[in-house]
Motif scaffolding. Structure first.
Motif, PDB file in Angstrom:
ATOM      1  N   GLU A 123      -0.543  -8.511  -1.462  1.00 59.55           N
ATOM      2  CA  GLU A 123      -1.262  -7.578  -2.335  1.00 59.55           C
ATOM      3  C   GLU A 123      -2.769  -7.481  -2.102  1.00 59.55           C
ATOM      4  N   GLU A 140      -7.382  -1.991  -1.483  1.00 68.34           N
ATOM      5  CA  GLU A 140      -8.569  -1.735  -2.282  1.00 68.34           C
ATOM      6  C   GLU A 140      -8.964  -0.257  -2.192  1.00 68.34           C
ATOM      7  N   TYR A 200      -3.603  -1.537  -9.784  1.00 69.73           N
ATOM      8  CA  TYR A 200      -2.901  -0.772  -8.751  1.00 69.73           C
ATOM      9  C   TYR A 200      -1.744  -1.579  -8.154  1.00 69.73           C
ATOM     10  N   ASN A 259       0.826  -1.214   0.000  1.00 75.35           N
ATOM     11  CA  ASN A 259       0.000   0.000   0.000  1.00 75.35           C
ATOM     12  C   ASN A 259       0.858   1.261   0.000  1.00 75.35           C
ATOM     13  N   TRP A 317     -11.375  -7.681  -1.608  1.00 77.05           N
ATOM     14  CA  TRP A 317     -10.126  -7.868  -2.339  1.00 77.05           C
ATOM     15  C   TRP A 317      -9.258  -8.893  -1.589  1.00 77.05           C
ATOM     16  N   LYS A 333      -7.033   2.318  -1.441  1.00 83.98           N
ATOM     17  CA  LYS A 333      -6.034   3.147  -2.143  1.00 83.98           C
ATOM     18  C   LYS A 333      -6.254   3.085  -3.651  1.00 83.98           C
ATOM     19  N   ALA A 334      -6.577   1.904  -4.143  1.00 83.39           N
ATOM     20  CA  ALA A 334      -6.820   1.750  -5.571  1.00 83.39           C
ATOM     21  C   ALA A 334      -8.013   2.608  -5.996  1.00 83.39           C
ATOM     22  N   ARG A 335      -9.084   2.545  -5.193  1.00 83.46           N
ATOM     23  CA  ARG A 335     -10.274   3.344  -5.512  1.00 83.46           C
ATOM     24  C   ARG A 335      -9.949   4.833  -5.493  1.00 83.46           C
ATOM     25  N   ALA A 379      -8.336   3.366  -9.775  1.00 79.92           N
ATOM     26  CA  ALA A 379      -7.775   2.221 -10.504  1.00 79.92           C
ATOM     27  C   ALA A 379      -8.410   0.929 -10.006  1.00 79.92           C
ATOM     28  N   GLU A 380      -8.367  -0.084 -10.827  1.00 79.72           N
ATOM     29  CA  GLU A 380      -8.761  -1.412 -10.383  1.00 79.72           C
ATOM     30  C   GLU A 380      -7.682  -1.905  -9.417  1.00 79.72           C
ATOM     31  N   PRO A 381      -8.079  -2.655  -8.363  1.00 83.14           N
ATOM     32  CA  PRO A 381      -7.058  -3.120  -7.412  1.00 83.14           C
ATOM     33  C   PRO A 381      -5.907  -3.886  -8.095  1.00 83.14           C
TER      34      PRO A 381
END
Ligand code: ZN
Length: 478
Positions: free
Chosen positions: A50, A56, A69, A14, A210, A58-60, A64-66
């Motif tokens: 991962e 999840e 990311y 992350n 995720w 942070k990706a959002r 981005a998709e996880p």
């Protein structure tokens, strides 16, 4: 020759790699290279963790998709492995399909052995920590998470649990015998003096999507423990029929002190549940502070390992962190200390020794790199330090040899011996061959720590005649 297996902790992706990750890689690599030098067949596994809600989120936030990311962030870890010149043979990403399939099989095995049960838990929960805290802990924090400054939530949920408590005796024995340094094992023994606690190993899918699905239950997703810790065996192909069982148990698992309790309580329980042996040793390193203060984003004193490597090279990085950060304890980084070690020990002690010996070989003995039968160096304390995982002390021993050779030059004064008569011409050959032998021994001992520098020294002095001697560590500006 025997098979040796070492692992380093798999960082959570992350954020970008920090000094602690570099310490994991470096310490594991020193051991791996040392073992390879002893003629052993070595596998060294690293990886990236991962899954999880934080990734999840942070990706959002990054829109981005996880998977996309973690694909990006994972690269910064493999890149660091490359830049640090770490001899990793296996790299597990917990989103690898093979890893996920194997973890599901591991879950099934634990379930079949009667070690997994479902239960409802109610308690205080921090969304940021993704975890529950006990009533006492919650009260002490005034019902606000100290790391996240967020109020704790009262939460009730159904989870699967692993029967860690069943293995309390074996876990105790593990902590009595396998933790290096031993005082860290005693901290865990104190923590489990009333017995090891069962641990929740899944979350409802609404809370954690995720992650790896729990087999045969669509409503639950595996929490980090079984998913991430299992990487150390899925790296070897467990539980596939053809897995490399001859590399297990791991000889050493390298971790930071902040993740010791998971590795010394939950991980042994998983392995015992699978009927596998426990790692022979857990090597636990401390934290690296900056100027005596814990590195943190809010203070703004975080040292990026890549900044040091970009400016001074991986070898200088490896030298400082292997020698001047105590292997068993917290250490301290300051640019001043780093530059003092760089200029004093690398540029001066080592760089000068190599360049003046190469020059004298050319001037006094026509470049001959004959070795000496009079040179001997007792490396028993070096080997003892390596066996005890005191890498800082072992590298100190290597430096004692450099000091010895520098002193030998100052005392013998080859430039005076070289003023020729017939008798003295044999003397200068002896003096110079002593130095050649000394430097070749030095290079051998240095290899696990500074593999590139050791190879260069070998190239200069290991052939029939002395090779070109580049400046190994150009003096740095203060
Ligand atoms: Zn928290």
């Amino acid at each position: 020759m025997s098979k040796k297996y070492i692992t380093s902790a798999i960082p959570y992706v992350n954020a970008k790699p920090h000094i602690g990750h570099a310490m994991d890689y470096l310490l594991a690599d020193i051991w791996a290279r040392y073992q390879a030098g002893q003629g052993n067949e070595v596998r060294y596994s690293a990886g990236t963790d991962e899954h999880g809600t934080k990734v999840e989120q942070k990706a959002r936030e990054a829109d981005a998709e996880p998977q996309a990311y973690v694909d990006e962030l994972h690269k910064s870890f493999t890149s660091m492995v490359g830049h640090l010149n770490v001899s990793v043979t296996d790299f597990v990403r917990t989103t690898d399909t093979n890893h996920q399939r194997r973890v599901q099989e591991i879950w099934r095995k634990l379930d079949k052995a009667g070690l997994i049960y479902k239960d409802t838990y109610e308690g205080w929960y921090c969304v940021g920590c993704e975890g529950f805290v006990t009533e006492t802990e919650a009260k002490n924090m005034n019902y606000t998470c100290t790391s996240h400054q967020k109020p704790l939530e009262r939460l009730s949920e159904e989870n699967y649990y692993l029967r860690v408590s069943k293995f309390t005796d074996e876990i105790r024995r593990f902590n009595e015998t396998a933790i290096v340094p031993a005082f860290r094992g005693r901290e865990i023994l104190d923590l489990i003096k009333d017995g090891a606690q069962d641990v929740s190993i899944s979350r409802p899918k609404e809370k954690l999507s995720w992650g790896i699905a729990v087999p045969d239950d669509d409503s639950q997703v595996m929490y980090v423990w079984v998913d991430a810790l299992s990487n150390y065996i899925t790296a070897l192909g467990y539980p596939d029929k053809d897995w490399a069982a001859d590399f297990w148990p791991a000889d050493v698992e390298v971790i930071g002190k902040d993740i010791l309790r998971f590795h010394s309580i939950i991980w042994p329980a998983i392995l015992l549940g699978l009927g596998l042996k426990l790692p022979k040793k857990l090597l636990v390193h401390g934290f690296v502070n900056a100027d005596g203060v814990k590195m943190s984003k809010s203070i703004g004193n975080v040292i990026d390992p890549m900044e040091i490597i970009d400016q001074y090279g991986a070898e200088a990085f490896r030298y400082f962190f292997a020698r001047h950060i105590p292997t068993f304890d917290d250490g301290d980084f300051t640019w001043q200390k780093f530059l003092a070690a760089y200029n004093g020990e690398l540029a001066n002690d080592l760089g000068n020794l190599v360049s003046r010996t190469a020059n004298m070989l050319k001037r006094f003995v026509g470049g001959s790199t004959r070795v000496s039968e009079h040179f001997s160096w007792d490396s028993s304390s070096f080997n003892q330090f390596m066996a005890d995982f005191r890498f800082d002390m072992a590298l100190g021993e290597v430096w004692n040899l450099a000091q010895h050779l520098n002193q030998y030059i100052d005392e013998q004064k080859p430039w005076e011996v070289a003023k020729s008569t017939v008798k003295q011409s044999s003397d200068i050959t002896q003096v110079m061959s002593y130095l050649v032998s000394g430097l070749l021994e030095f290079s051998k001992l240095l290899t696990p720590f500074l593999p590139d520098t050791a190879a260069k020294i070998d190239q200069i002095f290991g052939g029939d005649s002395v090779g070109e001697a580049p400046i190994l560590f150009p003096k740095a500006e203060k």
